[in-house]
Design a protein around this motif. Sequence first.
Motif, PDB file in Angstrom:
ATOM      1  N   ARG A   1     -53.507 -82.824  46.684  1.00 57.59           N
ATOM      2  CA  ARG A   1     -54.104 -83.946  45.675  1.00 57.59           C
ATOM      3  C   ARG A   1     -55.106 -84.677  46.098  1.00 57.59           C
ATOM      4  NH1 ARG A   1     -48.422 -86.886  47.028  1.00 57.59           N
ATOM      5  NH2 ARG A   1     -49.036 -87.883  48.617  1.00 57.59           N
ATOM      6  N   SER A   2     -55.654 -84.935  45.055  1.00 58.70           N
ATOM      7  CA  SER A   2     -56.962 -86.034  45.122  1.00 58.70           C
ATOM      8  C   SER A   2     -56.849 -86.638  45.291  1.00 58.70           C
ATOM      9  CB  SER A   2     -57.637 -85.850  43.549  1.00 58.70           C
ATOM     10  OG  SER A   2     -56.116 -86.404  43.094  1.00 58.70           O
ATOM     11  N   SER A   3     -55.328 -87.986  45.791  1.00 57.76           N
ATOM     12  CA  SER A   3     -55.792 -88.814  46.398  1.00 57.76           C
ATOM     13  C   SER A   3     -54.595 -88.923  47.189  1.00 57.76           C
ATOM     14  CB  SER A   3     -55.431 -90.074  45.648  1.00 57.76           C
ATOM     15  OG  SER A   3     -55.851 -91.518  45.762  1.00 57.76           O
ATOM     16  N   SER A   4     -54.471 -89.523  48.554  1.00 60.41           N
ATOM     17  CA  SER A   4     -53.512 -89.844  49.502  1.00 60.41           C
ATOM     18  C   SER A   4     -53.313 -91.172  49.010  1.00 60.41           C
ATOM     19  CB  SER A   4     -54.161 -89.843  50.956  1.00 60.41           C
ATOM     20  OG  SER A   4     -55.158 -90.745  51.313  1.00 60.41           O
TER      21      SER A   4
ATOM     22  N   THR B   1     -42.949 -73.658  50.408  1.00 63.22           N
ATOM     23  CA  THR B   1     -44.253 -73.723  50.017  1.00 63.22           C
ATOM     24  C   THR B   1     -43.953 -74.405  49.159  1.00 63.22           C
ATOM     25  OG1 THR B   1     -43.048 -70.845  49.550  1.00 63.22           O
ATOM     26  CG2 THR B   1     -45.026 -71.779  48.038  1.00 63.22           C
ATOM     27  N   ALA B   2     -43.562 -75.753  48.065  1.00 69.74           N
ATOM     28  CA  ALA B   2     -43.444 -76.494  47.017  1.00 69.74           C
ATOM     29  C   ALA B   2     -44.107 -77.643  48.191  1.00 69.74           C
ATOM     30  CB  ALA B   2     -42.112 -77.112  46.357  1.00 69.74           C
ATOM     31  N   ARG B   3     -43.529 -77.715  49.199  1.00 67.14           N
ATOM     32  CA  ARG B   3     -44.289 -79.282  49.853  1.00 67.14           C
ATOM     33  C   ARG B   3     -45.234 -78.884  50.498  1.00 67.14           C
ATOM     34  NH1 ARG B   3     -40.650 -79.162  54.125  1.00 67.14           N
ATOM     35  NH2 ARG B   3     -38.761 -79.332  53.002  1.00 67.14           N
ATOM     36  N   ARG B   4     -45.724 -77.648  50.834  1.00 61.29           N
ATOM     37  CA  ARG B   4     -47.123 -77.170  51.331  1.00 61.29           C
ATOM     38  C   ARG B   4     -48.335 -77.710  50.189  1.00 61.29           C
ATOM     39  NH1 ARG B   4     -51.464 -78.085  52.319  1.00 61.29           N
ATOM     40  NH2 ARG B   4     -53.057 -76.909  53.268  1.00 61.29           N
ATOM     41  N   VAL B   5     -47.629 -77.360  49.131  1.00 61.95           N
ATOM     42  CA  VAL B   5     -48.748 -77.428  47.835  1.00 61.95           C
ATOM     43  C   VAL B   5     -48.829 -78.640  47.320  1.00 61.95           C
ATOM     44  CG1 VAL B   5     -48.741 -76.598  45.604  1.00 61.95           C
ATOM     45  CG2 VAL B   5     -48.006 -74.912  46.978  1.00 61.95           C
ATOM     46  N   ARG B   6     -47.572 -79.901  47.298  1.00 63.75           N
ATOM     47  CA  ARG B   6     -48.100 -80.794  47.163  1.00 63.75           C
ATOM     48  C   ARG B   6     -48.630 -81.920  47.810  1.00 63.75           C
ATOM     49  NH1 ARG B   6     -42.402 -80.387  46.382  1.00 63.75           N
ATOM     50  NH2 ARG B   6     -41.803 -81.479  48.324  1.00 63.75           N
ATOM     51  N   MET B   7     -48.664 -80.906  49.505  1.00 62.81           N
ATOM     52  CA  MET B   7     -49.503 -81.996  50.233  1.00 62.81           C
ATOM     53  C   MET B   7     -51.055 -82.188  49.466  1.00 62.81           C
ATOM     54  SD  MET B   7     -48.468 -80.375  53.802  1.00 62.81           S
ATOM     55  CE  MET B   7     -48.772 -81.613  54.220  1.00 62.81           C
TER      56      MET B   7
ATOM     57  N   ARG C   1     -56.457 -83.605  37.288  1.00 60.68           N
ATOM     58  CA  ARG C   1     -56.466 -82.503  36.990  1.00 60.68           C
ATOM     59  C   ARG C   1     -57.775 -82.737  37.876  1.00 60.68           C
ATOM     60  NH1 ARG C   1     -58.269 -85.213  32.555  1.00 60.68           N
ATOM     61  NH2 ARG C   1     -60.692 -86.099  33.271  1.00 60.68           N
ATOM     62  N   GLU C   2     -57.314 -83.603  39.284  1.00 62.57           N
ATOM     63  CA  GLU C   2     -58.319 -83.134  40.816  1.00 62.57           C
ATOM     64  C   GLU C   2     -56.874 -82.768  41.131  1.00 62.57           C
ATOM     65  OE1 GLU C   2     -60.711 -82.842  44.200  1.00 62.57           O
ATOM     66  OE2 GLU C   2     -61.099 -82.814  41.139  1.00 62.57           O
ATOM     67  N   THR C   3     -56.132 -82.959  41.374  1.00 68.57           N
ATOM     68  CA  THR C   3     -54.793 -82.224  41.893  1.00 68.57           C
ATOM     69  C   THR C   3     -54.046 -81.659  41.603  1.00 68.57           C
ATOM     70  OG1 THR C   3     -53.974 -84.907  42.216  1.00 68.57           O
ATOM     71  CG2 THR C   3     -52.267 -83.577  42.448  1.00 68.57           C
ATOM     72  N   LYS C   4     -54.409 -81.169  40.590  1.00 65.73           N
ATOM     73  CA  LYS C   4     -54.277 -79.912  39.992  1.00 65.73           C
ATOM     74  C   LYS C   4     -55.447 -78.240  40.259  1.00 65.73           C
ATOM     75  CE  LYS C   4     -51.602 -80.386  35.536  1.00 65.73           C
ATOM     76  NZ  LYS C   4     -51.533 -80.488  34.266  1.00 65.73           N
TER      77      LYS C   4
ATOM     78  N   ALA D   1     -56.782 -73.983  43.450  1.00 68.81           N
ATOM     79  CA  ALA D   1     -57.597 -74.287  44.489  1.00 68.81           C
ATOM     80  C   ALA D   1     -56.771 -73.235  45.788  1.00 68.81           C
ATOM     81  CB  ALA D   1     -58.672 -74.669  45.414  1.00 68.81           C
ATOM     82  N   TRP D   2     -56.037 -73.770  46.374  1.00 64.02           N
ATOM     83  CA  TRP D   2     -54.911 -73.647  47.616  1.00 64.02           C
ATOM     84  C   TRP D   2     -54.764 -72.501  47.982  1.00 64.02           C
ATOM     85  CZ3 TRP D   2     -50.403 -73.257  49.363  1.00 64.02           C
ATOM     86  CH2 TRP D   2     -50.068 -73.371  50.664  1.00 64.02           C
ATOM     87  N   LEU D   3     -53.739 -72.469  46.803  1.00 65.01           N
ATOM     88  CA  LEU D   3     -52.432 -71.273  46.182  1.00 65.01           C
ATOM     89  C   LEU D   3     -53.511 -70.122  45.838  1.00 65.01           C
ATOM     90  CD1 LEU D   3     -50.281 -70.302  46.549  1.00 65.01           C
ATOM     91  CD2 LEU D   3     -49.390 -71.406  44.252  1.00 65.01           C
ATOM     92  N   ALA D   4     -54.798 -70.193  44.729  1.00 66.78           N
ATOM     93  CA  ALA D   4     -55.739 -69.217  44.903  1.00 66.78           C
ATOM     94  C   ALA D   4     -56.089 -68.067  46.655  1.00 66.78           C
ATOM     95  CB  ALA D   4     -55.934 -69.481  44.229  1.00 66.78           C
TER      96      ALA D   4
END
Length: 160
Positions: free
Chosen positions: A46-49, A38-44, A122-125, A130-133
């Motif tokens: 982010r606002s910038s690659s 789950t943590a790995r998927r959430v870390r994906m 801010r954008e990454t958070k 949003a993904w998790l929600a």
Amino acid sequence: MPSLTVPAPVVAPPSAIKASQCRPGTLAGELRISLLRTARRVRMERSSSEITDAQYSVLHALANLGPLTPGVLADREHVQPPSMTRTVAALVEAGLAARSEHPTDRRQVLVTITTAGEQEVRETKRRRDAWLAKRLADLTLAERATLAEATEILRRIATA
């Protein structure tokens, strides 16, 4: 005119949990794998690659704690000072962090987050939440309540 009602979706009952799945050793392995995935998927999300997870982690620390020395950042991130020097250099080059003179020790520098770095955090958070929600919205109220309880339990485990 009668109002139309939409039937509630049929949700399969949760599978029965076996006693063997609740043994600390068994549960530890399954929970660890689920948390890591789950943590790995959430870390994906982010606002910038353009920045790495390690660089984002430093930005997040700077956003939350304010200016820090590279040594303190290295300790916080559990990396060697030369690795942190490279990470800070990359963030400075990208315009996400800045170096400044330490106010009391001229041998040290302070690393601060820039406005662009704050926007990145801010954008990454926002994206991660949003993904998790979105995934949580697909769950039943009972499942979300279970996760709310699990969140409190996990918080206790993490701070024990």
